[in-house]
Design a protein around this motif. Structure first.
Motif, PDB file in Angstrom:
ATOM      1  N   HIS A 183       0.779  -1.132  -0.055  1.00 13.31           N
ATOM      2  CA  HIS A 183      -0.060  -0.077   0.029  1.00 13.31           C
ATOM      3  C   HIS A 183       0.871   1.308  -0.012  1.00 13.31           C
ATOM      4  O   HIS A 183       1.806   1.216   0.246  1.00 13.31           O
ATOM      5  CB  HIS A 183      -1.015  -0.161   1.151  1.00 13.31           C
ATOM      6  CG  HIS A 183      -0.120  -0.019   2.632  1.00 13.31           C
ATOM      7  ND1 HIS A 183       0.117   1.076   3.308  1.00 13.31           N
ATOM      8  CD2 HIS A 183      -0.079  -0.957   3.533  1.00 13.31           C
ATOM      9  CE1 HIS A 183       0.885   0.963   4.162  1.00 13.31           C
ATOM     10  NE2 HIS A 183       0.655  -0.092   4.441  1.00 13.31           N
ATOM     11  N   GLY A 184       0.226   2.542  -0.262  1.00 12.13           N
ATOM     12  CA  GLY A 184       0.698   3.746  -0.228  1.00 12.13           C
ATOM     13  C   GLY A 184       0.755   4.316   1.141  1.00 12.13           C
ATOM     14  O   GLY A 184       0.465   3.583   2.078  1.00 12.13           O
ATOM     15  N   SER A 185       0.757   5.790   1.027  1.00 11.09           N
ATOM     16  CA  SER A 185       0.688   6.578   2.010  1.00 11.09           C
ATOM     17  C   SER A 185      -0.761   6.909   2.886  1.00 11.09           C
ATOM     18  O   SER A 185      -0.867   7.401   3.786  1.00 11.09           O
ATOM     19  CB  SER A 185       1.379   7.780   1.819  1.00 11.09           C
ATOM     20  OG  SER A 185       0.970   8.587   0.942  1.00 11.09           O
ATOM     21  N   ALA A 186      -1.692   6.489   1.961  1.00  5.59           N
ATOM     22  CA  ALA A 186      -3.242   6.457   2.482  1.00  5.59           C
ATOM     23  C   ALA A 186      -3.600   7.979   2.961  1.00  5.59           C
ATOM     24  O   ALA A 186      -3.916   8.073   4.093  1.00  5.59           O
ATOM     25  CB  ALA A 186      -3.387   5.305   3.146  1.00  5.59           C
ATOM     26  N   PRO A 187      -3.367   9.075   2.274  1.00  8.20           N
ATOM     27  CA  PRO A 187      -3.618  10.470   2.924  1.00  8.20           C
ATOM     28  C   PRO A 187      -5.170  10.336   3.345  1.00  8.20           C
ATOM     29  O   PRO A 187      -5.101  11.169   4.405  1.00  8.20           O
ATOM     30  CB  PRO A 187      -3.403  11.260   1.632  1.00  8.20           C
ATOM     31  CG  PRO A 187      -2.971  10.606   0.677  1.00  8.20           C
ATOM     32  CD  PRO A 187      -2.715   8.900   0.762  1.00  8.20           C
ATOM     33  N   ASP A 188      -5.911   9.590   3.010  1.00  9.10           N
ATOM     34  CA  ASP A 188      -7.296   9.506   3.249  1.00  9.10           C
ATOM     35  C   ASP A 188      -7.670   9.231   4.971  1.00  9.10           C
ATOM     36  O   ASP A 188      -8.482   9.679   5.696  1.00  9.10           O
ATOM     37  CB  ASP A 188      -8.375   8.963   2.549  1.00  9.10           C
ATOM     38  CG  ASP A 188      -8.012   7.258   2.268  1.00  9.10           C
ATOM     39  OD1 ASP A 188      -6.692   7.025   2.456  1.00  9.10           O
ATOM     40  OD2 ASP A 188      -8.826   6.561   1.940  1.00  9.10           O
ATOM     41  N   ILE A 189      -6.568   8.387   5.498  1.00 14.06           N
ATOM     42  CA  ILE A 189      -6.739   7.997   6.768  1.00 14.06           C
ATOM     43  C   ILE A 189      -5.480   8.196   7.542  1.00 14.06           C
ATOM     44  O   ILE A 189      -5.491   7.945   8.781  1.00 14.06           O
ATOM     45  CB  ILE A 189      -6.943   6.522   6.839  1.00 14.06           C
ATOM     46  CG1 ILE A 189      -5.895   5.501   6.282  1.00 14.06           C
ATOM     47  CG2 ILE A 189      -8.236   5.996   6.159  1.00 14.06           C
ATOM     48  CD1 ILE A 189      -5.909   4.048   6.685  1.00 14.06           C
ATOM     49  N   ALA A 190      -4.664   9.183   6.826  1.00 17.97           N
ATOM     50  CA  ALA A 190      -3.311   9.116   7.716  1.00 17.97           C
ATOM     51  C   ALA A 190      -3.585  10.498   8.987  1.00 17.97           C
ATOM     52  O   ALA A 190      -4.507  10.969   8.844  1.00 17.97           O
ATOM     53  CB  ALA A 190      -2.377   9.960   6.867  1.00 17.97           C
ATOM     54  N   GLY A 191      -2.710   9.898   9.931  1.00 20.40           N
ATOM     55  CA  GLY A 191      -2.677  10.804  11.269  1.00 20.40           C
ATOM     56  C   GLY A 191      -3.735  10.307  12.152  1.00 20.40           C
ATOM     57  O   GLY A 191      -3.865  10.974  13.235  1.00 20.40           O
ATOM     58  N   ARG A 192      -4.522   9.397  11.954  1.00 14.26           N
ATOM     59  CA  ARG A 192      -5.555   9.121  12.938  1.00 14.26           C
ATOM     60  C   ARG A 192      -5.207   7.596  13.590  1.00 14.26           C
ATOM     61  O   ARG A 192      -6.209   7.161  14.334  1.00 14.26           O
ATOM     62  CB  ARG A 192      -7.074   8.752  11.985  1.00 14.26           C
ATOM     63  CG  ARG A 192      -7.329  10.040  11.591  1.00 14.26           C
ATOM     64  CD  ARG A 192      -8.576  10.137  10.724  1.00 14.26           C
ATOM     65  NE  ARG A 192      -9.247   9.077  10.472  1.00 14.26           N
ATOM     66  CZ  ARG A 192      -9.969   8.565   9.639  1.00 14.26           C
ATOM     67  NH1 ARG A 192     -10.033   9.141   8.427  1.00 14.26           N
ATOM     68  NH2 ARG A 192     -10.762   7.418   9.703  1.00 14.26           N
ATOM     69  N   GLY A 193      -4.175   6.882  13.459  1.00 16.90           N
ATOM     70  CA  GLY A 193      -3.719   5.818  13.881  1.00 16.90           C
ATOM     71  C   GLY A 193      -4.799   4.613  13.781  1.00 16.90           C
ATOM     72  O   GLY A 193      -4.903   3.927  14.531  1.00 16.90           O
ATOM     73  N   VAL A 194      -5.168   4.532  12.521  1.00 23.82           N
ATOM     74  CA  VAL A 194      -6.196   3.346  12.205  1.00 23.82           C
ATOM     75  C   VAL A 194      -5.577   2.587  11.098  1.00 23.82           C
ATOM     76  O   VAL A 194      -6.452   1.742  10.717  1.00 23.82           O
ATOM     77  CB  VAL A 194      -7.580   4.205  11.892  1.00 23.82           C
ATOM     78  CG1 VAL A 194      -8.242   4.988  13.009  1.00 23.82           C
ATOM     79  CG2 VAL A 194      -7.404   4.834  10.664  1.00 23.82           C
TER      80      VAL A 194
END
Ligand code: NAI
Ligand code: MG
Length: 358
Positions: free
Chosen positions: A284-295
């Protein structure tokens, strides 16, 4: 608790962007737990190279970045890429130079249906899908030979050369056959020699030549279009699938999609001769849509860590990590939202590390 004389590995960690920063620490946690149990230590050095860094410095990595990485035993990468920096910059500024300069000509992706995961295909039991995609990772269709002419006019054109060398084909195919020897003795080649009439017939010739060197290995080949259909309809047919850079790229995303979440899938960029460090990263990539939420699901990263340990000769530790992943997934252990749970990245990472230590 120190055990002097123990095996020690120097690992360069590049968390990168987005969820890369969240999942890499969980990969380290599992490796450290395995080290305590199996008597080795992993010394991680973290390199803060990322798109954020690019926005400040204009570079994805320092000019001597490759020289800095060279002495390490392995490279443990999260993901790079972030909105605001074009993807070709993050790719060609970091990942591709590492893959090419370090001759990581094999991109290896295991595709295995794990317990507790619902496959995208029906009626398959855990273990019923178990194969590997071996993608050529240094040449082929992804060359930087080409150019554009007459930009902005009606005569505008773009050309890009595909590069297939005998050495490049043979070495990746040899890796595939050697891998099949340790598995189900079967290699499938991805081709398109009906449409691409110079490079792909050459690829087929090299495949046939290699097959003659391995008379005990069963071989077959499919054009890439029908092969993608077979991946979905008959994933149980395959053992080792070898493809060029482009075909391997496509197959190695399709494979993990067939067996569940992209958050689980691992990969290795290997220099089999070990002249240079190899690099291990989730699919997978850096998943900006869920980044920063610890999920984010840390399993792809943790499994990539197991692949790194296997490459370093720590097969028992690699097995222990893979079994721990299966144990946590197969029981009622914590799981992240992408596979139907509510747990956070760290909770899953801690559960797997605890299982590794058991
Ligand atoms: P992506 O893999 O980052 O995300 C695709 C989808 O899968 C998103 O909805 C994301 O939330 C989900 N997802 C991915 N990993 C997950 C995880 N561990 N747990 C739960 N959900 C997860 O691909 P996308 O969105 O196409 O790319 C985002 C950025 O990542 C781009 O800049 C791209 O260039 C970069 N990228 C980098 C790669 C690398 O470093 N090797 C590989 C693929 C993409
Ligand atoms: Mg890809």
């Amino acid at each position: 608790m120190t055990n002097s004389g123990a095996r020690k590995y120097k690992i360069a960690a590049i968390p990168g962007d987005g969820i890369g920063r969240e999942v890499v620490p969980e990969g380290m946690r599992a490796i450290e737990a395995a080290g305590r149990r199996f008597g080795f230590s992993a010394a991680f050095e973290t390199f803060d190279w990322s798109c954020e860094g690019f926005l400040k410095t204009g570079r994805m990595m320092p000019e001597d970045g490759l020289a800095q990485l060279r002495p390490y035993d392995g490279i443990f990468l999260g993901a790079v890429g972030y909105p605001g920096v074009p993807d070709h910059i993050s790719l060609w500024g970091l990942l591709i130079p590492i893959r090419r300069d370090f001759r990581q000509y094999v991109n290896l992706r295991p595709i295995r249906l794990l317990p507790g995961i619902e496959a995208a295909v029906r009626n398959v039991a855990p273990g019923g899908i178990d194969f590997c995609v071996v993608r050529e990772n240094n040449e082929g269709e992804y060359s930087n030979i080409g150019g554009r002419l007459y930009s902005g006019t009606d005569d505008e054109l773009a050309m890009q050369q595909a590069v297939f060398t005998r050495r490049g084909c043979d070495r990746v195919m040899r890796f595939a056959f050697e891998l099949a020897k340790t598995r189900k003795q079967h290699v499938t080649s991805a081709t398109k020699s009906n449409g691409i009439i110079y490079t792909m017939p050459f690829w087929d010739e090299r495949f046939a030549a290699m097959a003659r060197e391995y008379p005990r290995i069963r071989t077959d080949q499919f054009h890439i279009d029908i092969l993608t259909a077979h991946f979905v309809r008959h994933p149980e047919w395959f053992d080792v699938v070898v493809g060029s850079n482009l075909f391997g790229d496509i197959l190695s995303d399709l494979g993990p999609a067939v067996v569940g979440s992209i958050g689980i899938a691992p990969s290795a960029n290997l220099n089999p001769e070990r002249e240079f460090p190899s690099m291990f990263e989730p699919v997978h990539g850096s998943a900006p849509d869920i980044a920063g939420r610890g999920v984010a699901n840390p399993i792809g990263q943790i499994w990539s860590g197991a692949m790194m340990l296997r490459h370093l000769g720590e097969g028992a530790a690699a097995d222990a990590i893979e079994r721990a992943i299966e144990a946590v997934l197969g029981s009622h252990g914590p799981r992240t939202a992408d596979i139907g749970g509510k747990a956070g990245t760290r909770e899953v990472g801690e559960a797997i590390a605890a299982e590794v230590g058991r």
